[in-house]
Design an enzyme around this catalytic site. Sequence first.
Site, PDB file in Angstrom:
ATOM      1  N   ARG A 134     -11.645   1.326  -2.521  1.00 25.22           N
ATOM      2  CA  ARG A 134     -11.700   0.300  -1.746  1.00 25.22           C
ATOM      3  C   ARG A 134     -10.978   0.442  -0.371  1.00 25.22           C
ATOM      4  NH1 ARG A 134     -11.560  -2.288  -6.672  1.00 25.22           N
ATOM      5  NH2 ARG A 134     -10.973  -0.262  -7.379  1.00 25.22           N
ATOM      6  N   ARG A 143      -3.011   7.563   3.094  1.00 25.90           N
ATOM      7  CA  ARG A 143      -2.432   7.131   1.914  1.00 25.90           C
ATOM      8  C   ARG A 143      -1.929   8.586   1.284  1.00 25.90           C
ATOM      9  NH1 ARG A 143      -5.651   4.348  -2.769  1.00 25.90           N
ATOM     10  NH2 ARG A 143      -4.777   2.480  -1.303  1.00 25.90           N
TER      11      ARG A 143
HETATM   12  C1  NCD Z   1      -3.538  -0.463  -5.016  1.00 31.03           C
HETATM   13  C2  NCD Z   1      -2.820   0.795  -4.627  1.00 31.03           C
HETATM   14  O1  NCD Z   1      -3.654   1.900  -4.365  1.00 31.03           O
HETATM   15  O2  NCD Z   1      -1.812   0.692  -4.326  1.00 31.03           O
HETATM   16  N1  NCD Z   1      -5.044  -0.468  -4.925  1.00 31.03           N
HETATM   17  C3  NCD Z   1      -5.598  -0.713  -3.699  1.00 31.03           C
HETATM   18  O3  NCD Z   1      -5.129  -0.116  -2.779  1.00 31.03           O
HETATM   19  N2  NCD Z   1      -6.350  -1.587  -3.689  1.00 31.03           N
HETATM   20  C4  NCD Z   1      -3.345  -0.873  -6.212  1.00 31.03           C
HETATM   21  C5  NCD Z   1      -3.519   0.068  -7.673  1.00 31.03           C
HETATM   22  O4  NCD Z   1      -3.928   1.284  -7.311  1.00 31.03           O
HETATM   23  O5  NCD Z   1      -3.243  -0.062  -8.729  1.00 31.03           O
END
Ligand code: NCD
Length: 316
Positions: A58, A108
């Site tokens: 997402r 990320r």
């Molecule tokens: C979260 C993340 O990656 O920190 N997901 C996200 O970005 N919607 C939470 C998760 O991975 O549990």
Amino acid sequence: MTSTATAPRRDLLQIRGLSAGEIVTLLDAATKWLDPASVSDRLAGRTVINLFLEPSTRTRVSFEIAAKRLGASVVNIAAASSSLVKGETLVDTARTLDAMHPDAIVIRHPSSGAPQIVARHTRAVVINGGDGAHEHPTQALLDALTMRIRKGRIDGLRVAIVGDVRHSRVARSNAHLLTTVGSDVVLCGPRSLLPEGIESIVGEAPGKLHATSSIDEALEGADVVMMLRVQHERQQESFFPSIGEYRTRYGLDAERLRRAKPDAIVMHPGPVNRGVEVSPDVADGPQSVILEQVANGVAVRMAVLDGLVGTRKTTD
Ligand code: NCD
């Protein structure tokens, strides 16, 4: 030249340090992009690189859609297909990308602090798409926007954040944001999954932060119940006896949810471990806003990209 064109570059690396006013300004800006039909050419000719070195559905897609709705070109880089698997350092990757003059890098990374490192080695705007167990600023902003839409305010709410708090960047960013705007936050999970010195997570803030291992106590009178995924990938040791036991003690089902206010909303950043932290009937039930969070995420990321990139000259 506009007055903002020569302003110093601004990144979005964390919620910590943002003022309540800055947070509300971002949420107000996001509100203008809530209509999925709203598109613009504000970022026409600009390039956004999505550098995602951890799995994501997402967040990556949301940034891509947000950038494209603003007219930008988007380049996606995933861990498996990048030269990082050939041993290139993050600094070299940042310098290499910078040489191609992107306007923004959304990163990320499994390590806390990676976005700060990239920011030191690029002229592009850097946006943190989640770094280790540290922060996930746009997630907290989209959560706050969802709360504001559903509850009419974000100050004075009682928010229970339940689950693997220790490894959750979502919990950390939300704790900073919500206490800054004046909400009361209860962090809840097994003792082994609550970070030590919880209060040190936030500094001086008008809201309050508590921690408890009792889910019943955390849910009592909550306006918002935010469930967290158990982050198996960040757990080097065993933090609880079994998934079955975790579900029994910390899983949210319809019966448990009755402890919260009758009009409480249930949130989850996704991906959901169905039947572990939240039962399917609650995840898909009338109090769940999980898919609204996803929808609101695009508007928040449009506001962030527009605010940080749209106001800069390409040559900055
Ligand atoms: C979260 C993340 O990656 O920190 N997901 C996200 O970005 N919607 C939470 C998760 O991975 O549990």
